[in-house]
Every structure is written in C-alpha cells, then in structure tokens.
Write a protein that holds these residues in place. Structure first.
Motif, PDB file in Angstrom:
ATOM      1  N   THR A   1       0.843  -1.199   0.000  1.00  0.00           N
ATOM      2  CA  THR A   1       0.000   0.000   0.000  1.00  0.00           C
ATOM      3  C   THR A   1       0.874   1.242   0.000  1.00  0.00           C
ATOM      4  N   LEU A   2       0.289   2.333  -0.381  1.00  0.00           N
ATOM      5  CA  LEU A   2       0.994   3.604  -0.340  1.00  0.00           C
ATOM      6  C   LEU A   2       1.412   3.918   1.093  1.00  0.00           C
ATOM      7  N   LEU A   3       0.544   3.613   2.051  1.00  0.00           N
ATOM      8  CA  LEU A   3       0.858   3.860   3.458  1.00  0.00           C
ATOM      9  C   LEU A   3       2.108   3.100   3.876  1.00  0.00           C
ATOM     10  N   ASP A   4       2.186   1.820   3.539  1.00  0.00           N
ATOM     11  CA  ASP A   4       3.362   1.030   3.914  1.00  0.00           C
ATOM     12  C   ASP A   4       4.609   1.489   3.169  1.00  0.00           C
ATOM     13  N   ALA A   5       4.460   1.877   1.910  1.00  0.00           N
ATOM     14  CA  ALA A   5       5.613   2.392   1.162  1.00  0.00           C
ATOM     15  C   ALA A   5       6.129   3.675   1.805  1.00  0.00           C
ATOM     16  N   LEU A   6       5.209   4.564   2.174  1.00  0.00           N
ATOM     17  CA  LEU A   6       5.610   5.829   2.787  1.00  0.00           C
ATOM     18  C   LEU A   6       6.289   5.601   4.134  1.00  0.00           C
ATOM     19  N   ARG A   7       5.659   4.826   4.993  1.00  0.00           N
ATOM     20  CA  ARG A   7       6.158   4.651   6.359  1.00  0.00           C
ATOM     21  C   ARG A   7       7.361   3.715   6.437  1.00  0.00           C
ATOM     22  N   GLU A   8       7.240   2.547   5.841  1.00  0.00           N
ATOM     23  CA  GLU A   8       8.265   1.513   6.017  1.00  0.00           C
ATOM     24  C   GLU A   8       9.428   1.632   5.046  1.00  0.00           C
ATOM     25  N   ARG A   9       9.163   2.077   3.842  1.00  0.00           N
ATOM     26  CA  ARG A   9      10.228   2.151   2.846  1.00  0.00           C
ATOM     27  C   ARG A   9      10.883   3.522   2.783  1.00  0.00           C
ATOM     28  N   LEU A  10      10.077   4.594   2.984  1.00  0.00           N
ATOM     29  CA  LEU A  10      10.618   5.945   2.865  1.00  0.00           C
ATOM     30  C   LEU A  10      10.814   6.629   4.212  1.00  0.00           C
ATOM     31  N   GLY A  11      10.362   6.017   5.298  1.00  0.00           N
ATOM     32  CA  GLY A  11      10.547   6.587   6.632  1.00  0.00           C
ATOM     33  C   GLY A  11       9.700   7.820   6.901  1.00  0.00           C
ATOM     34  N   ASN A  12       8.647   8.020   6.108  1.00  0.00           N
ATOM     35  CA  ASN A  12       7.761   9.167   6.303  1.00  0.00           C
ATOM     36  C   ASN A  12       6.630   8.730   7.235  1.00  0.00           C
ATOM     37  N   THR A  13       6.742   9.100   8.490  1.00  0.00           N
ATOM     38  CA  THR A  13       5.766   8.663   9.485  1.00  0.00           C
ATOM     39  C   THR A  13       4.637   9.668   9.694  1.00  0.00           C
ATOM     40  N   SER A  14       4.527  10.652   8.832  1.00  0.00           N
ATOM     41  CA  SER A  14       3.437  11.615   8.944  1.00  0.00           C
ATOM     42  C   SER A  14       2.074  10.932   8.804  1.00  0.00           C
ATOM     43  N   PRO A  15       1.814  10.167   7.731  1.00  0.00           N
ATOM     44  CA  PRO A  15       0.539   9.451   7.693  1.00  0.00           C
ATOM     45  C   PRO A  15       0.594   8.294   8.697  1.00  0.00           C
ATOM     46  N   LYS A  16      -0.443   8.161   9.492  1.00  0.00           N
ATOM     47  CA  LYS A  16      -0.457   7.149  10.554  1.00  0.00           C
ATOM     48  C   LYS A  16      -1.222   5.913  10.121  1.00  0.00           C
ATOM     49  N   LYS A  17      -0.828   4.785  10.670  1.00  0.00           N
ATOM     50  CA  LYS A  17      -1.557   3.546  10.441  1.00  0.00           C
ATOM     51  C   LYS A  17      -2.520   3.392  11.604  1.00  0.00           C
ATOM     52  N   GLY A  18      -3.796   3.599  11.310  1.00  0.00           N
ATOM     53  CA  GLY A  18      -4.826   3.473  12.335  1.00  0.00           C
ATOM     54  C   GLY A  18      -5.525   2.143  12.200  1.00  0.00           C
ATOM     55  N   CYS A  19      -6.580   2.117  11.404  1.00  0.00           N
ATOM     56  CA  CYS A  19      -7.375   0.898  11.260  1.00  0.00           C
ATOM     57  C   CYS A  19      -6.850  -0.006  10.154  1.00  0.00           C
ATOM     58  N   ASP A  20      -6.148   0.549   9.182  1.00  0.00           N
ATOM     59  CA  ASP A  20      -5.647  -0.175   8.006  1.00  0.00           C
ATOM     60  C   ASP A  20      -6.787  -0.733   7.148  1.00  0.00           C
ATOM     61  N   HIS A  21      -7.983  -0.160   7.286  1.00  0.00           N
ATOM     62  CA  HIS A  21      -9.153  -0.586   6.516  1.00  0.00           C
ATOM     63  C   HIS A  21      -9.905   0.586   5.895  1.00  0.00           C
ATOM     64  N   GLY A  22      -9.340   1.800   5.929  1.00  0.00           N
ATOM     65  CA  GLY A  22      -9.982   2.950   5.330  1.00  0.00           C
ATOM     66  C   GLY A  22     -11.146   3.516   6.120  1.00  0.00           C
ATOM     67  N   GLN A  23     -11.197   3.241   7.408  1.00  0.00           N
ATOM     68  CA  GLN A  23     -12.338   3.676   8.204  1.00  0.00           C
ATOM     69  C   GLN A  23     -12.037   4.806   9.182  1.00  0.00           C
ATOM     70  N   CYS A  24     -10.751   5.106   9.440  1.00  0.00           N
ATOM     71  CA  CYS A  24     -10.449   6.092  10.487  1.00  0.00           C
ATOM     72  C   CYS A  24      -9.878   7.407   9.958  1.00  0.00           C
ATOM     73  N   GLY A  25      -9.260   7.404   8.795  1.00  0.00           N
ATOM     74  CA  GLY A  25      -8.714   8.626   8.215  1.00  0.00           C
ATOM     75  C   GLY A  25      -7.335   9.027   8.694  1.00  0.00           C
ATOM     76  N   ALA A  26      -6.727   8.256   9.591  1.00  0.00           N
ATOM     77  CA  ALA A  26      -5.408   8.624  10.120  1.00  0.00           C
ATOM     78  C   ALA A  26      -4.330   8.651   9.034  1.00  0.00           C
ATOM     79  N   CYS A  27      -4.554   7.920   7.958  1.00  0.00           N
ATOM     80  CA  CYS A  27      -3.552   7.837   6.890  1.00  0.00           C
ATOM     81  C   CYS A  27      -3.836   8.793   5.734  1.00  0.00           C
ATOM     82  N   THR A  28      -4.747   9.739   5.923  1.00  0.00           N
ATOM     83  CA  THR A  28      -5.125  10.640   4.826  1.00  0.00           C
ATOM     84  C   THR A  28      -3.927  11.446   4.337  1.00  0.00           C
TER      85      THR A  28
END
Length: 184
Positions: free
Chosen positions: A23-50
């Motif tokens: 996912t874009l979230l995992d690429a951003l956080r785990e591969r690029l070290g950009n922790t600005s978008p947060k992993k909340g529900c990981d199902h598109g229901q909380c908006g933390a990764c917007t």
C-alpha cells in the motif's frame, strides 16, 4: 512480484522497489521513513492515513503504491513551507491549517492530526470547487457555506479517539472563513 516505481512525495522523487501488493501507506512509512501518515485501522475507516494525492484527499492504506507511479503525494509534513502550493504569510513555514490547529489546541494525543490536517486541506479545496455534501443547504456551488455542521459532515471520515472535535472544527472554520474573505 516486485516492481520498481518512482513516488513523488512532498516534492521529492523517490525510486524504490516494492511488492505489487504494497500500500501507499506502507511504502511511505516503512520504505521511505515518512511517518506523517499514521496507520490506524488499516481498513480505510479512520482517516489517520489521509494524504493528498494529486491534490485530492485519499486514504493511503487503501491505495496500492504501484498504481500511483509519478503521482504527486503530499503528507502533513510536506504541507510545511508551501509544499502544497499554499504558503502561509507568517514566515514560520507552517501551513495555515497547521498554524490554526496549534492556535485552537485542535489535538490531544496528536495521532490523528496529520490525517485531519491533510483531509481539511482537501476538504477546503472541494468546498471551494462547489462539491456538494450531505448537509449542504443549497446545491448551488457558489453558495457553499462552511458552518460547523458542514465542516463536521465533510470531515466525518476522520476520527479522533480523543474527541478533540470541539477544537478541530473551529480550527478549520477559522482558515475557511479567512479563505472565503480572501476570495471576495
């Protein structure tokens, strides 16, 4: 299957090899070290990764990285210093919404704040473009009024477990009303 892609994140190109299921979230956080978008529900229901994807708000946990080769991705961290094309006038490098969230104490634990801010930037653009909402009192695009009810409805995809909504809505309203005044 791994593929090589280039992602343009916060104004910089990043070349990386990812599994096609990343996912874009995992690429951003785990591969690029950009922790600005947060992993909340990981199902598109909380908006933390917007994030902002080509200027529009998107949930990074639902987007595959390979599908967004060359897209412009802006995170809350990238909003600083005019990373989304909107420079603040104060010279502190903060986006007007970031500054307003601080002024209105619109965060408690802060976990949802990056997603809230990115969503607010996208939401203000949608409202300015005349996009309707479920509570809009008038369907005429020129007459979108961002009152508290309208802002709450348009931000309803972003959850705050600390219930800082009483400060989030006024923080967004402050910027929205300033922007409305500038357009007149």
């Amino acid at each position: 299957m791994d593929v090589e892609i280039t992602l343009r994140v916060d104004g910089r190109d990043h070349r990386l090899t990812v599994d096609t299921r990343t996912t874009l979230l995992d690429a951003l956080r785990e591969r690029l070290g950009n922790t600005s978008p947060k992993k909340g529900c990981d199902h598109g229901q909380c908006g933390a990764c917007t994030i902002l994807l080509d200027g529009r708000r998107a949930l990074a946990c639902l987007a595959l990285a390979v599908a967004h080769q060359g897209a412009g991705i802006v995170t809350a961290a990238g909003l600083m210093n005019g990373g989304d094309g909107e420079r603040g006038e104060s010279g502190d490098g903060l986006h007007p919404l970031q500054r307003s969230f601080i002024a209105h104490d619109a965060f408690q634990c802060g976990y949802c704040t990056p997603g809230q801010i990115c969503s607010a930037v996208g939401m203000l653009r949608e409202a300015a473009a005349g996009w309707p909402s479920a509570v809009a009192k008038d369907v005429n695009a020129a007459d979108v009024v961002l009152d508290d009810e309208e802002i709450a409805e348009r931000m309803s995809g972003n959850l705050c477990r600390c219930a800082a909504y009483a400060n989030i809505v006024p923080a967004i309203a402050d910027v929205a009303h300033r922007d409305e005044g500038a357009r007149r």
